[in-house]
Structure formats: C-alpha cells, structure tokens
Scaffold this motif. Structure first.
Motif, PDB file in Angstrom:
ATOM      1  N   THR A  88       0.910  -1.132   0.148  1.00  0.00           N
ATOM      2  CA  THR A  88      -0.085   0.049  -0.108  1.00  0.00           C
ATOM      3  C   THR A  88       0.838   1.078   0.046  1.00  0.00           C
ATOM      4  OG1 THR A  88       0.007   0.122   2.327  1.00  0.00           O
ATOM      5  CG2 THR A  88      -1.763  -1.098   1.223  1.00  0.00           C
ATOM      6  N   CYS A  89       0.256   2.252  -0.226  1.00  0.00           N
ATOM      7  CA  CYS A  89       0.858   3.701  -0.215  1.00  0.00           C
ATOM      8  C   CYS A  89      -0.196   4.671   0.318  1.00  0.00           C
ATOM      9  CB  CYS A  89       1.223   4.163  -1.581  1.00  0.00           C
ATOM     10  SG  CYS A  89       2.090   5.674  -2.049  1.00  0.00           S
ATOM     11  N   GLU A  90       0.660   5.051   1.449  1.00  0.00           N
ATOM     12  CA  GLU A  90      -0.207   6.380   2.027  1.00  0.00           C
ATOM     13  C   GLU A  90       0.324   7.495   1.589  1.00  0.00           C
ATOM     14  OE1 GLU A  90      -0.513   5.856   6.147  1.00  0.00           O
ATOM     15  OE2 GLU A  90      -0.515   3.592   6.164  1.00  0.00           O
ATOM     16  N   LEU A  91      -0.588   8.564   1.211  1.00  0.00           N
ATOM     17  CA  LEU A  91      -0.116   9.889   0.985  1.00  0.00           C
ATOM     18  C   LEU A  91      -0.257  10.664   1.848  1.00  0.00           C
ATOM     19  CD1 LEU A  91      -2.192   9.767  -2.499  1.00  0.00           C
ATOM     20  CD2 LEU A  91       0.180   9.346  -2.226  1.00  0.00           C
TER      21      LEU A  91
END
Length: 91
Positions: A88-91
């Motif tokens: 996942t990638c958290e912004l």
C-alpha cells in the motif's frame, strides 16, 4: 510467500525477454522451440532465461523426449500477485 522468493521473481521479471516469455506462457504451455521462434536469440540464451524463470519458481519445466515444455506455475504467480497487491501507499 517468502520475501526472498518475491525478490527472485522480481529479479527474473526484470529482464524484458523473460517478462515477454512469462506473458507468452500466460495462455498455456509452450515448447521451448516455439518460444525461441519469437525471439532473435540463440538456443543457449533461451536456456539461460528459462533456467532463471524455473529456478525462481515462476515457471514449470517438463521434458518430453528432447524437447522442454514450459508453463507458468499458477500457484507461485498467484502468491506473487497477492504479495504485490498487499503493498500500500499512504499519501
């Protein structure tokens, strides 16, 4: 799937020829001779690429007479896809 297995598959697919081979195998088993027809490489070079794909577990190798037949290892591919999908990638 172990991280070392994921890394080996990533390394194997990091070569454009091996990525094309995996794509070719996505629609079923192929004889090494048929794979070779699609590339401008020698048979020893194809053998090298196939060895890497088999050793990382992404491709199965079956020998019939003097010919090798290759297919994707669906279980390994599904595990690899699940691992990549879990990132996942958290912004």
């Amino acid at each position: 799937m172990k991280l070392t297995d994921v890394a080996l598959i990533c390394k194997a697919l990091g070569d454009s020829n091996r990525l094309k081979i995996a794509q070719m195998l996505s629609d079923g088993e192929k004889c090494g001779c048929r794979i070779l027809e699609r590339f401008s490489i020698t048979q020893p070079t194809l053998s090298h690429h196939m060895k890497i794909l088999v050793e990382c577990g992404l491709v199965n190798d079956r020998k019939e007479g003097k010919w090798h037949h290759y297919s994707l290892n669906c279980e390994a591919l599904i595990e690899f896809k699940n691992y990549i999908g879990s990132l996942t990638c958290e912004l």
